[in-house]
Design a protein around this motif. Structure first.
Motif, PDB file in Angstrom:
ATOM      1  N   ALA A 137      -7.050 -12.283 -26.606  1.00 23.30           N
ATOM      2  CA  ALA A 137      -6.915 -12.732 -25.220  1.00 23.30           C
ATOM      3  C   ALA A 137      -7.973 -13.776 -24.892  1.00 23.30           C
ATOM      4  O   ALA A 137      -7.688 -14.783 -24.230  1.00 23.30           O
ATOM      5  N   ASP A 138      -9.202 -13.557 -25.377  1.00 27.24           N
ATOM      6  CA  ASP A 138     -10.283 -14.508 -25.115  1.00 27.24           C
ATOM      7  C   ASP A 138      -9.970 -15.870 -25.729  1.00 27.24           C
ATOM      8  O   ASP A 138     -10.191 -16.914 -25.110  1.00 27.24           O
ATOM      9  N   GLY A 139      -9.434 -15.866 -26.942  1.00 27.29           N
ATOM     10  CA  GLY A 139      -9.066 -17.117 -27.591  1.00 27.29           C
ATOM     11  C   GLY A 139      -7.959 -17.832 -26.840  1.00 27.29           C
ATOM     12  O   GLY A 139      -8.004 -19.058 -26.653  1.00 27.29           O
ATOM     13  N   GLN A 140      -6.952 -17.090 -26.390  1.00 30.85           N
ATOM     14  CA  GLN A 140      -5.863 -17.685 -25.619  1.00 30.85           C
ATOM     15  C   GLN A 140      -6.398 -18.309 -24.323  1.00 30.85           C
ATOM     16  O   GLN A 140      -5.954 -19.383 -23.904  1.00 30.85           O
ATOM     17  N   GLU A 141      -7.343 -17.626 -23.707  1.00 38.34           N
ATOM     18  CA  GLU A 141      -7.913 -18.145 -22.454  1.00 38.34           C
ATOM     19  C   GLU A 141      -8.661 -19.461 -22.695  1.00 38.34           C
ATOM     20  O   GLU A 141      -8.546 -20.396 -21.892  1.00 38.34           O
ATOM     21  N   HIS A 142      -9.407 -19.548 -23.794  1.00 41.53           N
ATOM     22  CA  HIS A 142     -10.148 -20.779 -24.077  1.00 41.53           C
ATOM     23  C   HIS A 142      -9.202 -21.939 -24.392  1.00 41.53           C
ATOM     24  O   HIS A 142      -9.404 -23.061 -23.917  1.00 41.53           O
ATOM     25  N   VAL A 143      -8.182 -21.672 -25.198  1.00 41.55           N
ATOM     26  CA  VAL A 143      -7.227 -22.725 -25.554  1.00 41.55           C
ATOM     27  C   VAL A 143      -6.490 -23.224 -24.310  1.00 41.55           C
ATOM     28  O   VAL A 143      -6.414 -24.438 -24.060  1.00 41.55           O
ATOM     29  N   THR A 144      -5.958 -22.299 -23.510  1.00 41.34           N
ATOM     30  CA  THR A 144      -5.185 -22.699 -22.340  1.00 41.34           C
ATOM     31  C   THR A 144      -6.089 -23.282 -21.263  1.00 41.34           C
ATOM     32  O   THR A 144      -5.687 -24.200 -20.542  1.00 41.34           O
ATOM     33  N   GLY A 145      -7.325 -22.776 -21.176  1.00 42.06           N
ATOM     34  CA  GLY A 145      -8.273 -23.333 -20.224  1.00 42.06           C
ATOM     35  C   GLY A 145      -8.610 -24.778 -20.551  1.00 42.06           C
ATOM     36  O   GLY A 145      -8.733 -25.622 -19.648  1.00 42.06           O
ATOM     37  N   LEU A 146      -8.739 -25.098 -21.836  1.00 45.11           N
ATOM     38  CA  LEU A 146      -9.002 -26.485 -22.227  1.00 45.11           C
ATOM     39  C   LEU A 146      -7.790 -27.363 -21.935  1.00 45.11           C
ATOM     40  O   LEU A 146      -7.939 -28.496 -21.461  1.00 45.11           O
ATOM     41  N   LEU A 147      -6.596 -26.846 -22.193  1.00 41.71           N
ATOM     42  CA  LEU A 147      -5.391 -27.609 -21.843  1.00 41.71           C
ATOM     43  C   LEU A 147      -5.361 -27.910 -20.343  1.00 41.71           C
ATOM     44  O   LEU A 147      -4.973 -29.013 -19.933  1.00 41.71           O
ATOM     45  N   LEU A 148      -5.779 -26.946 -19.529  1.00 37.61           N
ATOM     46  CA  LEU A 148      -5.806 -27.160 -18.083  1.00 37.61           C
ATOM     47  C   LEU A 148      -6.815 -28.246 -17.716  1.00 37.61           C
ATOM     48  O   LEU A 148      -6.547 -29.101 -16.868  1.00 37.61           O
ATOM     49  N   THR A 149      -7.977 -28.226 -18.359  1.00 36.44           N
ATOM     50  CA  THR A 149      -8.980 -29.274 -18.121  1.00 36.44           C
ATOM     51  C   THR A 149      -8.419 -30.643 -18.486  1.00 36.44           C
ATOM     52  O   THR A 149      -8.561 -31.619 -17.732  1.00 36.44           O
TER      53      THR A 149
END
Length: 297
Positions: A137-149
């Protein structure tokens, strides 16, 4: 020039792996100075730094990613050199597999590479899209968070759509496997940028069967009534997810009558989202917008 001709860059990079903290800081500063306005030194540095983040231990990966981020930030030509050195794939992998600190440094490096170099955007988007919904879950959050940025930049947004992000984002939206509520919220947020950017994106989101999982993110009327009775607002990440979901639904409703028909079951939760003081004003505004879109025509 004399330092690089004496093959000094490789040992400087190796100090990032096994030197003392002071030596590591001096080595990072030296690499930055050698890279300034010197493409040959940038190429040498990047080649060794990619090896470090690929095969190094946690601390070395963190320091290597930080140096790459600084090179991309302060040297206009370096993002292309860094990409050509093969940095994107290991940096993206660190978003899924690294420690929290390593993930943060890798995210900063990829962000600098993308925002400072339009020519690298598609390669970065492609690497990130391949990791959506993968791992913890933490990895998914970082990947999707970067896409959002990255989605805040219009050129990046085009690259994200071209890289095929919509289908895996919709899958993540459904919350299967290890996907967290925050990861779902981030997926909805990226989709909201994509749906608002173009009609083609909105159509692709609808065709990926996103309407039902978007409606599922909205509050259930019974839950909203219970919260009102208890005077309890939902957690912030839940409220944000609901706002993004309502935004995407509004965009889809604006695009076609077929989408409106599919959204009929979403009307009660959209009305529940209007509940005064239970949800942030942004969420309520997006719910009102979605209901307006559904009512039009």
């Amino acid at each position: 020039i004399a330092i690089s001709q004496a093959h000094g860059i490789a040992p400087l990079v190796s100090i990032l792996d096994d030197g003392t903290p002071l030596a590591q800081q001096h080595a990072a500063d030296a690499i930055a100075q050698l890279a300034k306005d010197n493409e040959d030194n940038q190429m040498q540095s990047c080649k060794h730094l990619v090896g470090l983040i690929t095969n190094g231990v946690d601390g070395a990966q963190r320091r290597g990613a930080r140096v790459i981020a600084e090179l991309a930030k302060h040297n206009p030509g370096s993002p292309v050199i860094i990409v050509n050195a093969g940095a994107i794939s290991p940096l993206a992998t660190l978003l899924s597999t690294g420690s929290k600190e390593v993930k943060e440094e890798a995210s900063a490096a990829l962000s600098n590479l993308s925002l400072n170099s339009p020519s690298t955007q598609f390669a970065i988007a492609t690497a990130l899209v391949g990791l959506i919904g993968v791992g913890s879950a933490d990895g998914q959050e970082h990947v999707t968070g970067l896409l959002l940025t990255l989605a805040s930049d219009s050129n990046n947004l085009v690259a994200i759509a071209r890289a095929g992000a919509i289908a895996p984002l919709v899958t993540q939206l459904r919350g299967l496997g290890q996907t967290s509520t925050k990861a779902q919220e981030l997926a909805a947020a990226v989709l909201s940028h994509l749906s608002r950017a173009s009609a083609a994106n909105a159509d692709a989101i609808a065709n990926a069967s996103a309407i039902k999982p978007l409606v599922m993110l909205l509050p259930k009327p019974a839950d909203a009534a219970l919260n009102a009775a208890l005077s309890a607002a939902p957690p912030a990440e839940v409220a944000h997810a609901e706002a993004h979901a309502a935004m995407v639904l509004a965009d889809l409703a604006n695009r076609s009558t077929r989408n409106k028909t599919a959204m009929l079951l979403g009307i009660p939760p959209l009305v529940a989202l209007l509940s005064k003081d239970m949800f942030p004003m942004k969420a309520r505004a997006e719910a009102a917008g979605a209901l307006r879109s559904l009512a039009t025509g």
